[in-house]
Design a protein around this motif. Structure first.
Motif, PDB file in Angstrom:
ATOM      1  N   ILE A 115       0.837  -1.199   0.000  1.00  0.00           N
ATOM      2  CA  ILE A 115       0.000   0.000   0.000  1.00  0.00           C
ATOM      3  C   ILE A 115       0.871   1.249   0.000  1.00  0.00           C
ATOM      4  O   ILE A 115       0.589   2.231  -0.660  1.00  0.00           O
ATOM      5  CB  ILE A 115      -0.927  -0.010   1.241  1.00  0.00           C
ATOM      6  N   ASP A 116       1.989   1.180   0.719  1.00  0.00           N
ATOM      7  CA  ASP A 116       2.814   2.370   0.863  1.00  0.00           C
ATOM      8  C   ASP A 116       4.246   1.951   1.197  1.00  0.00           C
ATOM      9  O   ASP A 116       4.452   0.897   1.789  1.00  0.00           O
ATOM     10  CB  ASP A 116       2.244   3.219   2.024  1.00  0.00           C
ATOM     11  N   ARG A 117       5.236   2.750   0.802  1.00  0.00           N
ATOM     12  CA  ARG A 117       6.633   2.502   1.187  1.00  0.00           C
ATOM     13  C   ARG A 117       7.177   3.760   1.828  1.00  0.00           C
ATOM     14  O   ARG A 117       7.019   4.849   1.279  1.00  0.00           O
ATOM     15  CB  ARG A 117       7.496   2.195  -0.041  1.00  0.00           C
ATOM     16  N   LYS A 118       7.833   3.601   2.985  1.00  0.00           N
ATOM     17  CA  LYS A 118       8.423   4.761   3.660  1.00  0.00           C
ATOM     18  C   LYS A 118       9.821   4.384   4.123  1.00  0.00           C
ATOM     19  O   LYS A 118      10.013   3.256   4.600  1.00  0.00           O
ATOM     20  CB  LYS A 118       7.621   5.110   4.922  1.00  0.00           C
ATOM     21  N   PRO A 119      10.807   5.294   4.005  1.00  0.00           N
ATOM     22  CA  PRO A 119      12.127   4.961   4.553  1.00  0.00           C
ATOM     23  C   PRO A 119      12.036   4.840   6.073  1.00  0.00           C
ATOM     24  O   PRO A 119      11.252   5.559   6.702  1.00  0.00           O
ATOM     25  CB  PRO A 119      13.004   6.150   4.152  1.00  0.00           C
ATOM     26  N   ARG A 120      12.782   3.862   6.621  1.00  0.00           N
ATOM     27  CA  ARG A 120      12.741   3.677   8.066  1.00  0.00           C
ATOM     28  C   ARG A 120      13.402   4.870   8.740  1.00  0.00           C
ATOM     29  O   ARG A 120      14.468   5.312   8.308  1.00  0.00           O
ATOM     30  CB  ARG A 120      13.530   2.405   8.414  1.00  0.00           C
ATOM     31  N   THR A 121      12.787   5.419   9.768  1.00  0.00           N
ATOM     32  CA  THR A 121      13.434   6.528  10.466  1.00  0.00           C
ATOM     33  C   THR A 121      14.408   5.946  11.485  1.00  0.00           C
ATOM     34  O   THR A 121      14.019   5.245  12.411  1.00  0.00           O
ATOM     35  CB  THR A 121      12.407   7.437  11.180  1.00  0.00           C
ATOM     36  N   ARG A 122      15.682   6.189  11.217  1.00  0.00           N
ATOM     37  CA  ARG A 122      16.715   5.666  12.100  1.00  0.00           C
ATOM     38  C   ARG A 122      16.814   6.522  13.346  1.00  0.00           C
ATOM     39  O   ARG A 122      16.720   7.730  13.276  1.00  0.00           O
ATOM     40  CB  ARG A 122      18.075   5.731  11.407  1.00  0.00           C
ATOM     41  N   GLN A 123      17.027   5.857  14.479  1.00  0.00           N
ATOM     42  CA  GLN A 123      17.230   6.606  15.717  1.00  0.00           C
ATOM     43  C   GLN A 123      18.678   7.067  15.812  1.00  0.00           C
ATOM     44  O   GLN A 123      19.022   7.895  16.620  1.00  0.00           O
ATOM     45  CB  GLN A 123      16.930   5.707  16.912  1.00  0.00           C
ATOM     46  N   SER A 124      19.537   6.455  14.982  1.00  0.00           N
ATOM     47  CA  SER A 124      20.958   6.757  15.121  1.00  0.00           C
ATOM     48  C   SER A 124      21.648   6.584  13.775  1.00  0.00           C
ATOM     49  O   SER A 124      21.043   6.145  12.814  1.00  0.00           O
ATOM     50  CB  SER A 124      21.567   5.771  16.104  1.00  0.00           C
ATOM     51  N   VAL A 125      22.956   6.898  13.745  1.00  0.00           N
ATOM     52  CA  VAL A 125      23.718   6.726  12.510  1.00  0.00           C
ATOM     53  C   VAL A 125      24.093   5.257  12.363  1.00  0.00           C
ATOM     54  O   VAL A 125      23.979   4.481  13.308  1.00  0.00           O
ATOM     55  CB  VAL A 125      25.010   7.565  12.543  1.00  0.00           C
ATOM     56  N   ASP A 126      24.571   4.901  11.171  1.00  0.00           N
ATOM     57  CA  ASP A 126      24.999   3.525  10.934  1.00  0.00           C
ATOM     58  C   ASP A 126      26.441   3.378  11.423  1.00  0.00           C
ATOM     59  O   ASP A 126      27.371   3.861  10.781  1.00  0.00           O
ATOM     60  CB  ASP A 126      24.885   3.238   9.430  1.00  0.00           C
ATOM     61  N   ILE A 127      26.624   2.703  12.555  1.00  0.00           N
ATOM     62  CA  ILE A 127      27.979   2.624  13.134  1.00  0.00           C
ATOM     63  C   ILE A 127      28.925   1.761  12.301  1.00  0.00           C
ATOM     64  O   ILE A 127      30.136   1.855  12.452  1.00  0.00           O
ATOM     65  CB  ILE A 127      27.963   2.125  14.604  1.00  0.00           C
ATOM     66  N   GLU A 175      19.353   0.122  20.104  1.00  0.00           N
ATOM     67  CA  GLU A 175      19.903  -1.235  19.951  1.00  0.00           C
ATOM     68  C   GLU A 175      20.812  -1.386  18.738  1.00  0.00           C
ATOM     69  O   GLU A 175      21.701  -2.222  18.744  1.00  0.00           O
ATOM     70  CB  GLU A 175      18.765  -2.252  19.886  1.00  0.00           C
ATOM     71  N   GLU A 176      20.559  -0.555  17.689  1.00  0.00           N
ATOM     72  CA  GLU A 176      21.415  -0.709  16.503  1.00  0.00           C
ATOM     73  C   GLU A 176      22.804  -0.110  16.708  1.00  0.00           C
ATOM     74  O   GLU A 176      23.608  -0.084  15.792  1.00  0.00           O
ATOM     75  CB  GLU A 176      20.747  -0.140  15.244  1.00  0.00           C
ATOM     76  N   THR A 177      23.089   0.383  17.937  1.00  0.00           N
ATOM     77  CA  THR A 177      24.428   0.941  18.157  1.00  0.00           C
ATOM     78  C   THR A 177      25.285   0.039  19.040  1.00  0.00           C
ATOM     79  O   THR A 177      26.360   0.431  19.455  1.00  0.00           O
ATOM     80  CB  THR A 177      24.369   2.347  18.800  1.00  0.00           C
ATOM     81  N   TYR A 178      24.812  -1.166  19.348  1.00  0.00           N
ATOM     82  CA  TYR A 178      25.716  -1.995  20.150  1.00  0.00           C
ATOM     83  C   TYR A 178      26.517  -2.943  19.261  1.00  0.00           C
ATOM     84  O   TYR A 178      26.054  -3.435  18.254  1.00  0.00           O
ATOM     85  CB  TYR A 178      25.021  -2.657  21.336  1.00  0.00           C
ATOM     86  N   ILE A 179      27.774  -3.142  19.698  1.00  0.00           N
ATOM     87  CA  ILE A 179      28.753  -3.892  18.903  1.00  0.00           C
ATOM     88  C   ILE A 179      28.889  -5.303  19.460  1.00  0.00           C
ATOM     89  O   ILE A 179      28.849  -5.489  20.673  1.00  0.00           O
ATOM     90  CB  ILE A 179      30.135  -3.192  18.998  1.00  0.00           C
ATOM     91  N   GLY A 180      29.099  -6.272  18.584  1.00  0.00           N
ATOM     92  CA  GLY A 180      29.427  -7.610  19.076  1.00  0.00           C
ATOM     93  C   GLY A 180      28.785  -8.716  18.288  1.00  0.00           C
ATOM     94  O   GLY A 180      28.178  -8.492  17.244  1.00  0.00           O
ATOM     95  N   ILE A 181      28.900  -9.901  18.841  1.00  0.00           N
ATOM     96  CA  ILE A 181      28.426 -11.104  18.159  1.00  0.00           C
ATOM     97  C   ILE A 181      26.928 -11.045  17.869  1.00  0.00           C
ATOM     98  O   ILE A 181      26.471 -11.460  16.821  1.00  0.00           O
ATOM     99  CB  ILE A 181      28.786 -12.363  18.981  1.00  0.00           C
ATOM    100  N   SER A 182      26.166 -10.480  18.804  1.00  0.00           N
ATOM    101  CA  SER A 182      24.728 -10.363  18.545  1.00  0.00           C
ATOM    102  C   SER A 182      24.355  -8.938  18.142  1.00  0.00           C
ATOM    103  O   SER A 182      23.191  -8.641  17.923  1.00  0.00           O
ATOM    104  CB  SER A 182      23.917 -10.824  19.757  1.00  0.00           C
TER     105      SER A 182
END
Ligand SMILES: Cc1cc2nc3c(=O)[nH]c(=O)nc-3n(C[C@H](O)[C@H](O)[C@H](O)COP(=O)(O)OP(=O)(O)OC[C@H]3O[C@@H](n4cnc5c(N)ncnc54)[C@H](O)[C@@H]3O)c2cc1C
Length: 252
Positions: A115-127, A175-182
């Motif tokens: 029905i519609d496409r919208k870019p995801r609004t990121r809370q942060s930059v891509d680390i 959550e998209e700013t944490y580093i590691g295996i998960s």
């Protein structure tokens, strides 16, 4: 759903090797395509060597939370692998060789209607794209102290990342700013860990950072074993001094 369209194209082309970018969406698609093609898939492939004669590929990937490197080969064709972003630098185009870009037919309409496409609004930059990362660990006592970290990041032109507890337990950073295996695998030119202990699940995400620098008040913290530069000290003393020195040096 692009899986059947791409799978059919691969069947027609019958390549020896089929590489897929290791982005979250494509990783999931690659697994489904490998199943349809009835072939093997090396996920998170960090290096590969191609035998010039029989075109067989030996691929390396991390296992056991980054504690060991596994070498795998694929006995079926096509040999498949997902390659995480920034695993390789941008290659120089070889001579006059030109690639061929073909548009594939759109997937047939399913029962779902877009029905519609919208870019995801990121809370942060891509680390994963950052050149300099300042990583916050549980050594930081209060959320208000993030201000001090932000000041350091600003003066250095860095992005802010964190360990899993900072994102998942304290919820101080997305959550998209944490580093590691998960979390995210990062490859900055410079990583600075502030009050990060350096557990294997975290360190496996910074394995490819060019320079690792750590500040921790415990001289036995495991992060020092993987650091190029280590400073044993209290971040509450070291950080204000670092900000002052950087400001002076960079005249900000
Ligand atoms: C299945 C699984 C998956 C996991 N995946 C991840 C993952 O992807 N990423 C991740 O990060 N973690 C992950 N973890 C959690 C991981 O095991 C660690 O618990 C976590 O990385 C520790 O975070 P930390 O270094 O911030 O905290 P801590 O281990 O508590 O370390 C805090 C450090 O700060 C130092 N410190 C304290 N105060 C100061 C001060 N004033 N000045 C200087 N230093 C100070 C301490 O000496 C200590 O070394 C995972 C765990 C499991 C079980």
């Amino acid at each position: 759903d692009y899986v059947p369209v791409i799978t059919e194209e691969v069947r027609q082309g019958d390549p020896d090797l089929f590489l897929v970018a290791g982005t979250p969406r494509l990783k999931e698609m690659a697994a489904r395509m490998a199943a349809r093609l009835d072939t093997g898939l090396c996920s998170g492939c960090l290096s590969l060597k191609i035998d010039a004669v029989d075109k067989s590929v030996s691929m390396e990937r991390l296992v056991y939370g980054g504690a060991a490197v596994q070498t795998v080969t694929c006995s079926t064709r096509p040999q498949m692998a997902t390659i995480p972003p920034r695993t390789y630098g941008i290659a120089v185009a070889p001579g006059k060789r030109e690639g061929q870009i073909r548009e594939l037919a759109a997937p047939s309409a399913g029962k779902m209607k877009i029905i519609d496409r919208k870019p995801r609004t990121r809370q942060s930059v891509d680390i994963t794209e950052a050149r300099i990362l300042v990583c916050v660990g549980r050594g930081l006592e209060n959320q208000q102290d993030m201000q001090m970290v932000q000041e350091l990041a600003e003066v250095m032109g860095a992005e802010i990342a964190c360990t899993r507890p900072i994102a998942e337990e304290m919820h101080w950073l997305p959550e998209e700013t944490y580093i590691g295996i998960s979390g995210k695998q990062v490859k900055p030119d410079l990583y600075i860990g502030l009050g990060v202990s350096g557990q294997i699940q975290h360190v496996s995400g910074i394995r490819d950072a060019r320079v690792i620098c750590a500040i921790n008040r415990d001289e036995n913290a495991p992060i020092f074993e993987v650091s190029d530069l280590g400073l044993v000290g209290d971040i509450y003393t070291v950080l204000p001094e670092m900000i002052k020195q950087f400001k002076q040096a960079l005249k900000k």
